[in-house]
Design a protein around this motif. Sequence first.
Motif, PDB file in Angstrom:
ATOM      1  N   CYS A 163       0.837  -1.206   0.000  1.00 19.80           N
ATOM      2  CA  CYS A 163       0.000   0.000   0.000  1.00 19.80           C
ATOM      3  C   CYS A 163       0.871   1.254   0.000  1.00 19.80           C
ATOM      4  CB  CYS A 163      -0.920   0.015   1.219  1.00 19.80           C
ATOM      5  SG  CYS A 163      -2.268  -1.180   1.100  1.00 19.80           S
ATOM      6  N   LEU A 164       1.908   1.280   0.824  1.00 23.22           N
ATOM      7  CA  LEU A 164       2.759   2.468   0.904  1.00 23.22           C
ATOM      8  C   LEU A 164       3.502   2.717  -0.408  1.00 23.22           C
ATOM      9  CD1 LEU A 164       4.267   2.211   4.511  1.00 23.22           C
ATOM     10  CD2 LEU A 164       2.465   3.726   3.702  1.00 23.22           C
ATOM     11  N   LEU A 182       1.132   4.047  -2.784  1.00 17.51           N
ATOM     12  CA  LEU A 182       0.770   5.382  -2.322  1.00 17.51           C
ATOM     13  C   LEU A 182       1.815   6.389  -2.779  1.00 17.51           C
ATOM     14  CD1 LEU A 182      -1.429   6.727  -0.618  1.00 17.51           C
ATOM     15  CD2 LEU A 182      -0.034   6.321   1.403  1.00 17.51           C
ATOM     16  N   SER A 183       3.085   6.021  -2.684  1.00 23.16           N
ATOM     17  CA  SER A 183       4.122   6.961  -3.099  1.00 23.16           C
ATOM     18  C   SER A 183       4.030   7.198  -4.606  1.00 23.16           C
ATOM     19  CB  SER A 183       5.507   6.452  -2.704  1.00 23.16           C
ATOM     20  OG  SER A 183       5.789   5.234  -3.341  1.00 23.16           O
ATOM     21  N   PHE A 184       3.623   6.148  -5.320  1.00 20.50           N
ATOM     22  CA  PHE A 184       3.416   6.306  -6.761  1.00 20.50           C
ATOM     23  C   PHE A 184       2.247   7.260  -7.026  1.00 20.50           C
ATOM     24  CE2 PHE A 184       0.952   4.654 -10.451  1.00 20.50           C
ATOM     25  CZ  PHE A 184       1.818   5.065 -11.440  1.00 20.50           C
ATOM     26  N   ARG A 186       8.081   9.692   1.311  1.00 21.49           N
ATOM     27  CA  ARG A 186       7.145   8.557   1.358  1.00 21.49           C
ATOM     28  C   ARG A 186       7.756   7.314   0.703  1.00 21.49           C
ATOM     29  NH1 ARG A 186       2.322   9.908   3.140  1.00 21.49           N
ATOM     30  NH2 ARG A 186       1.976  12.139   3.327  1.00 21.49           N
ATOM     31  N   CYS A 187       8.444   7.536  -0.412  1.00 20.94           N
ATOM     32  CA  CYS A 187       9.108   6.415  -1.082  1.00 20.94           C
ATOM     33  C   CYS A 187      10.105   5.766  -0.125  1.00 20.94           C
ATOM     34  CB  CYS A 187       9.883   6.891  -2.312  1.00 20.94           C
ATOM     35  SG  CYS A 187       8.839   7.442  -3.645  1.00 20.94           S
ATOM     36  N   ILE A 237      10.331   1.944   1.255  1.00 23.31           N
ATOM     37  CA  ILE A 237      11.516   1.134   0.954  1.00 23.31           C
ATOM     38  C   ILE A 237      12.168   0.647   2.246  1.00 23.31           C
ATOM     39  CG2 ILE A 237      13.830   1.201  -0.060  1.00 23.31           C
ATOM     40  CD1 ILE A 237      12.642   3.342  -2.035  1.00 23.31           C
ATOM     41  N   GLU A 238      12.204   1.539   3.230  1.00 23.73           N
ATOM     42  CA  GLU A 238      12.802   1.177   4.511  1.00 23.73           C
ATOM     43  C   GLU A 238      12.032   0.022   5.153  1.00 23.73           C
ATOM     44  OE1 GLU A 238      13.170   3.866   8.242  1.00 23.73           O
ATOM     45  OE2 GLU A 238      14.251   4.828   6.586  1.00 23.73           O
TER      46      GLU A 238
END
Lengths: 82, 863
Positions: free
Chosen positions: B507-508, B511-513, B534-535, B539-540
Amino acid sequence: MDPTPAPYLIRIKGHLGPTMLAAFPKLAARHRGTHTVLTGLLDQSALYGVLAEMEALGLDLLEIRRLTPHRTPPGADHRLSR
Amino acid sequence: MAKVTVISAPAGSGKTSLLRAWADRPGQPRRFALVQVPRGQQDTQQFWLDLLRAVRQITGVDDGDGAAPAATPDFNAPAMVDRVLAELADVPGEVTLVIDDLHELRAPEAPAQLIRLLTALPPHAHAILAMRHDVRLRLHKLRLTGELAEIRATDLRFSERETRELLAASGIALSDSGAARLYQRTEGWAAGLGLAALSLAGHPDPERFVAEFSGSDRTVAEYLIDEMLERQPPDVQDLLLRTSLLDRVNGELADLLTGRPGSEQILLGLEDANAFVGSLDGERTWFRYHHLFADLLRLELRRTLPEEVPALHRRAAGWFTLHGQVADAVRHTQAAGDWADAARLLADHAFSLTLDGQAQTMQALLRAFPPGGDFPELALVRAMGDLVQGRLDEAAAHLAVAEAYAETTSPERQRRLGVAIASLQLSLARRRGHLDGVIEQVKFLDAPVSGQSDQDIALDGDLRAVALMNLGTAEAWSLGLPDAVRHLKEGAALAREISRPYLEVGCLAQLSFAYIFHGADLPKSDSFATTQQRCREAIELADRYGWGAEPVVAPATMTLAGTMVLLGEFDEGEQWLLRTEQALQTDTGPDIRLLLHQTAGMLHAGRGRLPEALEEFGTAQHLASQLEGSQALASQMTGWRLSTLARLGLTGEARAALAALNDERAGSGEIRNAVAAICLAEGDPAGALDAVHDVLDGTAPVLGYATLVEAYLLAGLAHRELGDQRAAHHAAEQALALAESDRLVLPFAMTGSRELLAEIPGHQTAHRALVTDILDILRGSSLPAKEQPPSPPMEDITPTELRVLRYLPTNLSRPEIAGELSVSLHTVNTHLRSIYAKLQVRDRSSAVRRARELRLLAARHTR
């Protein structure tokens, strides 16, 4: 690979008791000296299933042979004779 | 010791005992990472996770730091092999990887993966592979270099002396001739000797036992197991028989199957007494029987209590269902012959199993259903498998079957199946690029679930979170942005709540996309910096679970790469792009690969490598043509391809492609810009001005304000051609004003606006710092790639200081900077002193260099 079932003879070291024999319901068994001879009609996948079962049960496989239907091999039951 | 040792010997030869004895040898300097392949393992991911866990156990990193290796629905085997290798490399001292029962690994792709591992082992690592029959591994390279050792059945066989030693160690008094007969009868076979020792221990007349045993023609294993069983008390015999149908057993399960309490004590006692029952965990709660022993017990159970077998399986299935071990539950329900129940169980848990990384197990369970059986519940499971394999037409057909079946079920079940089907339809539609209409059909996913039991809610949590992710993703790709953001946020929150990190990452990442478009109509302060943040968060989180190279995180790495390229940070953008490419190795969908090529095209275009850019844009367009519907970025992609053609002088080809576009597409801002680029290449600046007119006055729809920046620059270039310097400067100034807050660089690079910017007299622009930055980048001095920049050994530069710092690369004097910032010269001097001190430099030029290294001039540091 030949899809039709064919008669096979499998020779194993030692006598198979009732528990071991329960693993091979499709095969007929006879004791021959200190060996057990199993015979029956098997297609290829059944044959490999039987071999895997034998491996799992730690059986000593001595011989495996595809029988020609014209000859009546020693130890063959009535299903194998024509 | 050889690099790789293969132990290949039949059941009961003592392979496992040898391995354990080896590992437990006192003073053993090497460490052992031991993996036992479970029966009929068809799931490579589970195998590799087991291996990774075993390695981590010896490195000690697995002590609850939240970084436990976790399964994912999209498993990337090469990345996993690399991970295991990396962990092995980190082990201090010698390490031996032991894989027992390798013959049980049934996945056809597993051998190749394993060979990759074995041939790349670090120098201090060795491997031992134990198997019941030779497994075909292409290890000839190791064999040729003498790095492969083999141990076979004859090597494992006990000698007569060892037989006597074994008997003595077990406290069995037997005459030399008795020991010799026992040795001959068992032929030194470890399992036979072990079983014999069990029967002999405490036997009233060991000599008679050996004599009878030697006189029997029965097979060694059967004879000895019968003897051994007979010597056990009835409750132990009963427990062994009834629990033999489990691959692993604990006290509670054994109590359930025998109908008596106290099983755990019996199991512990059996483990202490013999080698045929072993515990699987340090706490000794789970046990398993030696395979050969279990197989014989099962045969005996079927022979003596055939009518009880289905009921035993049913009870086991109930326990596994209750404890959330769905794969085992389905397996036992199948074994009980309750096919319809098994089908329903599998369908109900299909999403959870997939999320648990057991998709391969699920497909194996699916294959175990009798062929030709009519189990409509399975259509859903089949559709999931088809989707993973990219068989989209089959997936659609199975979904149709599932849909028709759902209508015949109870309302509650209909609802659950409905959510599952809708979720899969969305994912199918996205893969086909055909989102129009589908989103409308599945709007009901929006409604919360209520009025169900706890178990249903847990079950539906997975279902709903997947549905929200798929819905939000579909919306993001078709530019239904406010909804996409809402659904993905909700999905991420739910995923966190139900402890599904995979879905949270998914989802994250999406979301960043989505955010790259969200609010992109107008520049807002730092929207790119926020998107990048947000990306990085997504990724983290993915990295924490070891999913940094999996498709699930690709939208985030891609978006990060894209924003880097837009900001002119080409080297770092390229690195993220490479990582995205790696993550997409296992993904076959054209949708996201399209973006990959598009971003690569942007990168090349930004660097002025036009032929390469053209090729990437072309590939992206080809992939787009495989998708059925229109997608978010289509006009952008086409526009840039046409512009690139024009800039390469291929105006004829560009014109031809332009003529083939439909009116709606041709009217978009991105295509108008492309027309302008073509006109400029044809030497028709007036035509170019005409083309961008609609873009600049806001009548042509645009994807983001970057299109607008591009349009101003094209207008500026056209004015310049026409000799109208004033208008050219004015247009460039408009572009700079829009680009300032995000410090957008790419449009300047792509349009070739270097001279246009260079000609602006210093005092005529309010964006001197940005102009200097852009010119620097266009001159090819792109920011250095970020190779772990030395973390600033100083206190942070304050935002005010940063504003001053940004002017240092310009040729403005200190009084001029003071003027630009509307502060006093004194203030600028104070800030400069502080900046120099913090950067540990002495002069302006080294301050600029240091600031570049620390990336303080890059956009995301704007506060």
